[in-house]
Structures are given as structure tokens and as C-alpha cells.
Scaffold this active site. Structure first.
Site, mmCIF file in Angstrom:
data_model
loop_
_atom_site.group_PDB
_atom_site.id
_atom_site.type_symbol
_atom_site.label_atom_id
_atom_site.label_comp_id
_atom_site.label_asym_id
_atom_site.label_seq_id
_atom_site.Cartn_x
_atom_site.Cartn_y
_atom_site.Cartn_z
ATOM 1 N N LEU A 1 18.539 -5.677 -13.886
ATOM 2 C CA LEU A 1 18.918 -7.088 -13.894
ATOM 3 C C LEU A 1 18.174 -7.856 -14.987
ATOM 4 O O LEU A 1 18.189 -9.083 -15.014
ATOM 5 C CB LEU A 1 18.664 -7.707 -12.505
ATOM 6 N N ASP B 1 21.333 -8.501 -23.108
ATOM 7 C CA ASP B 1 20.455 -9.076 -22.082
ATOM 8 C C ASP B 1 19.834 -10.384 -22.554
ATOM 9 O O ASP B 1 19.785 -11.371 -21.825
ATOM 10 C CB ASP B 1 19.330 -8.092 -21.729
HETATM 11 P P1 ADP Z 1 14.658 -4.556 -16.251
HETATM 12 O O1 ADP Z 1 14.673 -5.377 -17.492
HETATM 13 O O2 ADP Z 1 15.964 -3.918 -15.964
HETATM 14 O O3 ADP Z 1 14.143 -5.291 -15.062
HETATM 15 P P2 ADP Z 1 12.760 -3.076 -17.774
HETATM 16 O O4 ADP Z 1 12.123 -1.754 -17.578
HETATM 17 O O5 ADP Z 1 13.497 -3.332 -19.025
HETATM 18 O O6 ADP Z 1 13.656 -3.352 -16.488
HETATM 19 O O7 ADP Z 1 11.630 -4.191 -17.681
HETATM 20 C C1 ADP Z 1 10.721 -4.203 -16.607
HETATM 21 C C2 ADP Z 1 9.326 -4.460 -17.162
HETATM 22 O O8 ADP Z 1 9.216 -5.830 -17.585
HETATM 23 C C3 ADP Z 1 8.251 -4.307 -16.106
HETATM 24 O O9 ADP Z 1 7.820 -2.962 -16.008
HETATM 25 C C4 ADP Z 1 7.138 -5.195 -16.667
HETATM 26 O O10 ADP Z 1 6.427 -4.541 -17.695
HETATM 27 C C5 ADP Z 1 7.931 -6.315 -17.297
HETATM 28 N N1 ADP Z 1 8.080 -7.436 -16.354
HETATM 29 C C6 ADP Z 1 9.208 -7.934 -15.831
HETATM 30 N N2 ADP Z 1 8.948 -8.999 -15.033
HETATM 31 C C7 ADP Z 1 7.614 -9.165 -15.034
HETATM 32 C C8 ADP Z 1 6.725 -10.087 -14.412
HETATM 33 N N3 ADP Z 1 7.171 -11.036 -13.585
HETATM 34 N N4 ADP Z 1 5.400 -9.963 -14.675
HETATM 35 C C9 ADP Z 1 4.951 -8.994 -15.494
HETATM 36 N N5 ADP Z 1 5.737 -8.109 -16.109
HETATM 37 C C10 ADP Z 1 7.042 -8.178 -15.900
HETATM 38 MG MG MG Z 2 15.079 -4.619 -19.433
#
Ligand code: ADP
Ligand code: MG
Length: 388
Positions: free
Chosen positions: A130, A177
């Protein structure tokens, strides 16, 4: 008081505790789901995401001493401090790489960003397909744009955020995205041509039509997904080369049978079939929405799922089960969304069948022995904005 206000106030309060002064402002950027057009964005194709009500909210202030300090309410890693002049791509700074990558990309593009204090909290589920990562990048980019008076457009911020993720974090994602998070409009889906970033807001008022779009987060992430994206991408590029076009976007769907006959590699052929047919599904969806025939989009979604499952082979048993159980329970259509191998599916359903469909999916998961999925409605929401 709007529902967002409490979050903004909490984030600003926490910022004050951490940094000892008030933030200069608070910004929000949403996660997204993609309605249709999957694995098309790196083929210069079409996509159609919508923003979720879930957002990353960031309180930010400028600094003039070259320091970037970032803190997230959602990790236990504490305050991370980086020197903006020493920012190095792929330097493995954990989650901080996302906001740091944005500062790096802005500076690379010649913008004099001299540091910042950032505290953020996000309601976008992470790793569920997401786009919590894009929400993080875009909220940082917009805050710095406003604070440093950079006057960049939503598209420009999205491209910089994508560059941060590609070059600094090291994730080879397309631009969908970030464009969704930066440019979506409430009550609309974003029809985006990823070749030139031309886009149009398409009215998608589900509630007014008595419809609901459910997001079903399967809460699984299969390790198989790690190398699959690069492999699919390479396969699509091989297909384009074999067909003598720049990208698969240049293969019109009426030419598809012809194109498939020219391809000898069975795997490449099936990837090409997915990309070309999914691009066409975006165009069909647009035509249906423009004609006010939202319900007819349902079967197009289910068709898209079959293509992702059978031709691109990026689905998994949990996602297939969501689609099968939802459709069996009377949904209008459903498909996996995002990169696959877990993550989330979307289900289009009549509002008054939404409960039945949700229960059916939950029951199917329980019967299969899977972790209970998280189900919530995707209300088409606003893109990134300043909130305080
Ligand atoms: P998606 O974008 O589908 O959720 P991704 O692997 O691209 O999955 O991104 C997830 C990563 O983004 C997490 O592992 C973290 O490093 C970072 N992330 C997302 N939200 C947060 C948050 N609220 N605080 C810290 N890091 C975050
Ligand atoms: Mg992502």
C-alpha cells in the site's frame, strides 16, 4: 474537529518534546491502492491508483547547520542524525534512508536544502503493498518544498521521491506510487500515463453509486517476491527488444496475437501478454468509468487477476483465495494489487454485500489455516497536503 486533527496535534506535540521547539508545519501524504494496471509502469504503460485515507504525517522544521534529524513514532530506533553533505546512496541507514534519500535527491537536483528536523507517524500499513514508503518520501518532499520555497509541482516531487527510492534506498520501483501519493484527488482515481506522466483525475465516487472497494491485506509477504520484480522487468525488456519496440507500451492490444507469434520464449511471451492486456484493461476501465458504468469494472479486475496469476505468475495462494472467496460471495470483481507474492488484494462490491463478502473471505482464510486478513474500505482520498 476532523478525524485527522488529533494525529496532527500528536505528531506536533511529539516533535516539540523531541526537538525542544515547535515544528514550522505539519504535512500528510497518503498510501495508495492501484485499481488496475499492474507491472505496467516500468513498461511506460498506464496505471490507475487511488489514494487511501491512511497517511504518513510529518512535523518538520528547517535547519541551517547541515544536519538532518529524523524520528518515527513507528520504529524503536530513536532519533537518527545525518550530515546532509555526507549522504551516500545505498548506505543502509534503515528506514531513515527514505527521508534522507529525498533530501539527497533534492540537493542533487540543485536545491539548497540545508537540513531539517523531522518527526513522523504513519497509518499506512508497511509492506502490505500500500506504499508506506512512497507516503514517507512524498510527505518529506512536500514539507521541504514548502519550507524551502522550492515551488516544485506534484509531478516534480513525485519524480524526485522515486529517484530517492531508486538511487538512494536502492529499490527499483516505478513512479506510480509517488505520483499517487503526491497528485491524487479525493473522490477520484488517477489515470496516469507513466511514459510522460500525463494524468487525469477520473471521478470514482463509490459511495454515491452504492459501491465499496475493499482492501484485503493478506498480511503475508513471500520471500519469492524479492528477485521476482527484477526478473519480470528483465523479461519485459527482452520482449520489447525481440519485438523491436522501445517498451511494451508500444505494442497495441490489437497487435497482440501477432506479437505473441513472434516470440519464441514461452516465459517472455506470457509476460508480454500480461503487460499488453493489462494496459488495455486500464483503457477499458477508463471508458467504463467515463460512461458511468462502475459496476462493469468488476469483471475487468477479476480478468486482471487471472493474468497476474497465470501469465505474470506474481500471485500466491492467499491472494488467489481472496479473489475466489470474494467473487463466490457475490462481489463484482477482485484482484491482487501491487507487487504480489502477498500484500493486498482489492474487491469491488455492492455496499450492502460488503459485509457478506468480508465474512466469506475471513472464513475462507480461517478454513485454510491462514492468519486473519485485515479488511478495510478504500475511500478515494486526497493526495499530499499541508495540514497545519
Ligand atoms: P510498502 O511501500 O509496500 O509499504 P516497502 O517495503 O516499499 O513497502 O516500504 C516499507 C518500508 O518503509 C519499511 O520497511 C520502513 O523502512 C519504511 N517505512 C514505512 N513507514 C514507516 C514509518 N511509519 N516509520 C518508519 N519507517 C517506515
Ligand atoms: Mg514501497
Amino acid at each position: 474537529m476532523t478525524p485527522g486533527t488529533a494525529v496532527e496535534a500528536t505528531v506536533a506535540d511529539r516533535f516539540r518534546e523531541l526537538y525542544g521547539h515547535a515544528p514550522e508545519g505539519v504535512w500528510a501524504a497518503p498510501g495508495r491502492v492501484n485499481l488496475i494496471g499492474e507491472y505496467t509502469d516500468f513498461n511506460d504503460g498506464f496505471v490507475m491508483p487511488l489514494a487511501l485515507p491512511h497517511t504518513a504525517v510529518a512535523a518538520v522544521s528547517r535547519r541551517t547547520d547541515g544536519q538532518l534529524r529524523v524520528h518515527s513514532a513507528d520504529t524503536d530506533q530513536g532519533l537518527i542524525q545525518l550530515d546532509v553533505e555526507a549522504l551516500e546512496p545505498l548506505s543502509d541507514t534503515g528506514w531513515a534512508a527514505y527521508p534522507a534519500g529525498v533530501v539527497w535527491a533534492l540537493r542533487e537536483a540543485g536545491h539548497a536544502v540545508t537540513g531539517a528536523d523531522v518527526h513522523l507517524a504513519s497509518t499506512v500499513p508497511t509492506g502490505a503493498g500500500l506504499s508506506s514508503s512512497a507516503a514517507l518520501e512524498v510527505v518529506t518532499a512536500l514539507a521541504l518544498n514548502d519550507l524551502y520555497g522550492l515551488r516544485l509541482t506534484g509531478e516534480e516531487l513525485a519524480v524526485l521521491a522515486q529517484r530517492a527510492e531508486n538511487a538512494f534506498v536502492g529499490v527499483p520501483c516505478g513512479v506510480m506510487d509517488q505520483m499517487a501519493s503526491a497528485c491524487c484527488v479525493e473522490g477520484h482515481a488517477l489515470y496516469l500515463d507513466t511514459r510522460d506522466l500525463a494524468h487525469r483525475q477520473v471521478p470514482f465516487d463509490l459511495a454515491a453509486c452504492g459501491l465499496r472497494l475493499l482492501v484485503v491485506d493478506t498480511r503475508v509477504k513471500h520471500a519469492l517476491g524479492d528477485g521476482a520484480y527484477a526478473e519480470r522487468r528483465a523479461g519485459c525488456e527482452a520482449g520489447a527488444r525481440a519485438l523491436g519496440v522501445r517498451t511494451l507500451r508500444d505494442v497495441d492490444h490489437v497487435r497482440l496475437p501477432d506479437a505473441l507469434r513472434q516470440l519464441s520464449d514461452e516465459t517472455v511471451r506470457s509476460y508480454v501478454r500480461h503487460v499488453v492486456s493489462d494496459n488495455h484493461r486500464v483503457e477499458r476501465t477508463i471508458a467504463l468509468l467515463d460512461a458511468g458504468e462502475i459496476r462493469a469494472v468488476g469483471p475487468v479486475l477479476t480478468e486482471g487477476h487471472a493474468s497476474l496469476r497465470d501469465d505474470l505468475r506474481v500471485s500466491c495462494p492467499e491472494l488467489d483465495l481472496v479473489v475466489a472467496a470474494a467473487n463466490e460471495a457475490g462481489a463484482l470483481g477482485a484482484r491482487m494489487t501491487g507487487g504480489g507474492f502477498g500484500g493486498s488484494a482489492i474487491v469491488l462490491t455492492e455496499a450492502d454485500t460488503a459485509q457478506t463478502v468480508t465474512k466469506a473471505v475471513e472464513a475462507a482464510f480461517a478454513a485454510a489455516g491462514y492468519t486473519a486478513p485485515r479488511v478495510f474500505p478504500a475511500v478515494p482520498s486526497a493526495g499530499a497536503r499541508r495540514v497545519a
